[in-house]
Design a protein around this motif. Sequence first.
Motif, PDB file in Angstrom:
ATOM      1  N   CYS A  58      12.925  -1.577   0.235  1.00 29.28           N
ATOM      2  CA  CYS A  58      13.406  -2.312  -0.313  1.00 29.28           C
ATOM      3  C   CYS A  58      12.271  -1.136  -1.599  1.00 29.28           C
ATOM      4  CB  CYS A  58      12.844  -3.812  -1.422  1.00 29.28           C
ATOM      5  SG  CYS A  58      11.318  -3.871  -0.872  1.00 29.28           S
ATOM      6  N   HIS A  61       8.793  -1.200  -2.039  1.00 33.61           N
ATOM      7  CA  HIS A  61       8.414  -0.755  -0.618  1.00 33.61           C
ATOM      8  C   HIS A  61       8.732   0.326  -0.640  1.00 33.61           C
ATOM      9  CE1 HIS A  61       7.692  -5.451  -0.075  1.00 33.61           C
ATOM     10  NE2 HIS A  61       6.336  -4.509  -0.651  1.00 33.61           N
ATOM     11  N   CYS A 117      14.887  -5.677   3.356  1.00 33.33           N
ATOM     12  CA  CYS A 117      13.548  -4.348   3.857  1.00 33.33           C
ATOM     13  C   CYS A 117      12.306  -5.008   4.814  1.00 33.33           C
ATOM     14  CB  CYS A 117      12.479  -4.666   2.470  1.00 33.33           C
ATOM     15  SG  CYS A 117      11.332  -3.985   2.714  1.00 33.33           S
ATOM     16  N   CYS A 120       9.389  -6.584   3.495  1.00 32.63           N
ATOM     17  CA  CYS A 120       9.346  -8.153   2.348  1.00 32.63           C
ATOM     18  C   CYS A 120       9.825  -9.288   3.284  1.00 32.63           C
ATOM     19  CB  CYS A 120      10.864  -8.325   2.107  1.00 32.63           C
ATOM     20  SG  CYS A 120      10.242  -7.303   0.127  1.00 32.63           S
TER      21      CYS A 120
HETATM   22 ZN   LIG Z   1      10.408  -5.210   0.564  1.00 39.87          ZN
END
Ligand SMILES: [Zn+2]
Length: 229
Positions: A58, A61, A117, A120
């Motif tokens: 994402c 990140h 992600c 995540c």
């Molecule tokens: Zn992420």
Amino acid sequence: MFNQRIDTAPVLEAFAAGGECPLCALRDQTEAGYLDQFLGGSVMEPAMRVLVNEKGFCARHFSRLYAANNHLGVALMAHTHLKDTITALEKRWTQPRKGGLFPTRRRQEPGLPAKTCALCDRLDATMDRYVKTTVWLWKNDARFRERFNGSLGLCVAHAEAVIAASDGAMREAMVKLELDNLRRVEKELEWFTLKFDYRNHDKPWGESKDALPRAIQKLAGVNPQGKGD
Ligand SMILES: [Zn+2]
Ligand SMILES: [Zn+2]
């Protein structure tokens, strides 16, 4: 029954340290560890590589990974993910449209930018385990239960996660703990705003000096002063 082999130490340590949300502190610490792992050698393990190729990262990140200054490592991950993304996009953009002028919305395909992600996903799975560990400890460890019941509660999101994962006496205790502490922070934040009134200038701050960052921690699960980030 909940798996007892699970590591309870990180949860015990987080709650021993206190604060407005021990689970946020644990998440920040876990996230920092995963960033290190993705930047280190473990990203070259086949399972991890497949995951990163498919999911990417994402915006948050990717930014954190870029800021860590291992640009070769991040470039290798970004490159393979970009190749997979191009393949997925070409397939999506060149397939004939179905359903006329207003086609039914297609399900998000893996590999398309910014929707998934790898970090995540891992973090969410781990935090889910830590929430369950918290509930298990509350039921099975009297000392933890006492500490938890005397704590400052959690952020709203983590409180909701714990409430969803618990029932009976624990759920009741968690709801009371959280509402009591949200009201405490609300009062502290109110006094913080009233201190801006010149008539209150010389009155004591009480606990309100840092009420704003603590209120933001409760509401948004993030310390805006950047501690632990
Ligand atoms: Zn992420
Ligand atoms: Zn939290």
